[in-house]
Motif scaffolding. Sequence first.
Motif, PDB file in Angstrom:
ATOM      1  N   GLU A  24      11.109  35.397 -10.437  1.00 34.29           N
ATOM      2  CA  GLU A  24      10.182  36.287 -11.122  1.00 34.29           C
ATOM      3  C   GLU A  24       9.734  35.758 -12.484  1.00 34.29           C
ATOM      4  N   PHE A  25      10.608  34.973 -13.161  1.00 37.53           N
ATOM      5  CA  PHE A  25      10.315  34.526 -14.522  1.00 37.53           C
ATOM      6  C   PHE A  25      10.579  33.032 -14.684  1.00 37.53           C
ATOM      7  N   PRO A  26       9.892  32.191 -13.892  1.00 38.11           N
ATOM      8  CA  PRO A  26      10.192  30.758 -13.929  1.00 38.11           C
ATOM      9  C   PRO A  26       9.915  30.097 -15.284  1.00 38.11           C
ATOM     10  N   GLU A  27       8.985  30.622 -16.056  1.00 41.32           N
ATOM     11  CA  GLU A  27       8.670  30.008 -17.350  1.00 41.32           C
ATOM     12  C   GLU A  27       9.632  30.442 -18.456  1.00 41.32           C
ATOM     13  N   SER A  28      10.064  31.696 -18.424  1.00 39.95           N
ATOM     14  CA  SER A  28      10.858  32.208 -19.537  1.00 39.95           C
ATOM     15  C   SER A  28      12.372  32.190 -19.291  1.00 39.95           C
ATOM     16  N   LEU A  29      12.805  32.099 -18.039  1.00 41.12           N
ATOM     17  CA  LEU A  29      14.236  32.150 -17.773  1.00 41.12           C
ATOM     18  C   LEU A  29      15.014  30.962 -18.361  1.00 41.12           C
ATOM     19  N   PRO A  30      14.478  29.734 -18.355  1.00 40.88           N
ATOM     20  CA  PRO A  30      15.263  28.631 -18.936  1.00 40.88           C
ATOM     21  C   PRO A  30      15.708  28.876 -20.375  1.00 40.88           C
ATOM     22  N   ALA A  31      14.861  29.477 -21.200  1.00 42.42           N
ATOM     23  CA  ALA A  31      15.254  29.781 -22.583  1.00 42.42           C
ATOM     24  C   ALA A  31      16.345  30.848 -22.606  1.00 42.42           C
ATOM     25  N   ILE A  78      29.631  41.955 -25.097  1.00 38.11           N
ATOM     26  CA  ILE A  78      29.035  42.565 -26.296  1.00 38.11           C
ATOM     27  C   ILE A  78      27.856  41.740 -26.782  1.00 38.11           C
ATOM     28  N   ASN A  79      28.051  40.415 -26.880  1.00 43.18           N
ATOM     29  CA  ASN A  79      26.985  39.558 -27.407  1.00 43.18           C
ATOM     30  C   ASN A  79      25.791  39.471 -26.463  1.00 43.18           C
ATOM     31  N   LEU A  80      26.033  39.449 -25.163  1.00 38.51           N
ATOM     32  CA  LEU A  80      24.911  39.414 -24.222  1.00 38.51           C
ATOM     33  C   LEU A  80      24.138  40.729 -24.233  1.00 38.51           C
ATOM     34  N   SER A  81      24.840  41.846 -24.351  1.00 39.69           N
ATOM     35  CA  SER A  81      24.134  43.132 -24.321  1.00 39.69           C
ATOM     36  C   SER A  81      23.329  43.378 -25.591  1.00 39.69           C
ATOM     37  N   SER A  82      23.729  42.769 -26.698  1.00 40.57           N
ATOM     38  CA  SER A  82      22.979  42.961 -27.941  1.00 40.57           C
ATOM     39  C   SER A  82      21.930  41.880 -28.155  1.00 40.57           C
ATOM     40  N   ASP A  83      21.998  40.814 -27.372  1.00 37.88           N
ATOM     41  CA  ASP A  83      21.061  39.704 -27.492  1.00 37.88           C
ATOM     42  C   ASP A  83      20.101  39.737 -26.308  1.00 37.88           C
ATOM     43  N   VAL A  84      18.992  40.435 -26.482  1.00 36.72           N
ATOM     44  CA  VAL A  84      18.052  40.637 -25.386  1.00 36.72           C
ATOM     45  C   VAL A  84      17.299  39.344 -25.113  1.00 36.72           C
ATOM     46  N   CYS A  85      17.197  39.000 -23.840  1.00 39.56           N
ATOM     47  CA  CYS A  85      16.443  37.818 -23.432  1.00 39.56           C
ATOM     48  C   CYS A  85      14.979  38.200 -23.291  1.00 39.56           C
ATOM     49  N   GLU A  86      14.144  37.364 -23.803  1.00 37.52           N
ATOM     50  CA  GLU A  86      12.713  37.656 -23.789  1.00 37.52           C
ATOM     51  C   GLU A  86      12.092  37.226 -22.465  1.00 37.52           C
ATOM     52  N   LEU A  87      12.270  38.049 -21.460  1.00 35.81           N
ATOM     53  CA  LEU A  87      11.650  37.786 -20.165  1.00 35.81           C
ATOM     54  C   LEU A  87      10.338  38.554 -20.127  1.00 35.81           C
ATOM     55  N   SER A  88       9.260  37.827 -20.026  1.00 29.09           N
ATOM     56  CA  SER A  88       7.936  38.438 -20.136  1.00 29.09           C
ATOM     57  C   SER A  88       7.737  39.578 -19.141  1.00 29.09           C
ATOM     58  N   GLY A  89       7.129  40.635 -19.644  1.00 33.89           N
ATOM     59  CA  GLY A  89       6.766  41.752 -18.802  1.00 33.89           C
ATOM     60  C   GLY A  89       7.855  42.780 -18.569  1.00 33.89           C
ATOM     61  N   LEU A  90       9.038  42.588 -19.106  1.00 31.67           N
ATOM     62  CA  LEU A  90      10.110  43.555 -18.888  1.00 31.67           C
ATOM     63  C   LEU A  90      10.357  44.360 -20.144  1.00 31.67           C
ATOM     64  N   GLU A  91      10.692  45.616 -19.954  1.00 38.06           N
ATOM     65  CA  GLU A  91      11.097  46.445 -21.074  1.00 38.06           C
ATOM     66  C   GLU A  91      12.476  46.014 -21.537  1.00 38.06           C
TER      67      GLU A  91
END
Length: 170
Positions: A24-31, A78-91
Amino acid sequence: MNKPTGNVTFLFTDIEGSTRLAQEFPESLPAAIEKHHAIMHKAIESNNGFVFEKVGDSFCCAFEKAEEAVKAAIQIQINLSSDVCELSGLERKNCVIKVRIGIHSGNAEWNGNTYMGYITLARTARVMSAAYGEQILISNDAYELCYPKLFFGKEEGESNISFRDLGERG
């Protein structure tokens, strides 16, 4: 770092739905994966563990002390839940990478390249695979090693860590 040997506590992780996210997010998932890896390494290393194998987004880690594995797992979640990944198009609520974590303690020996101890490693993998994203499951063997140490000098209600018995599984 000396590799733990004998009775070793293993922590295995996996990103829930990573194949779907990659499609779903081939461009943004690597980051996002890169950020995930940084969080993983920091939590594992700061709790005296080491990564002995990485396959894609899955981590296989070893610890000498069960309580350090549990602390690393908590820090990861804790760190993963507070560090939101910027996957385009998702809230915001939908774009957190959700990691499932399994912890088990048992006999294993470091052979210079990897761990030998099929039963222990297989059980750790099974504990991890029974978890869902954002959940930490630990075996009774690991629990018995870490529980008194995590609460040493505290009453159970005074700690931020709690355990829930989910029953015995085969």
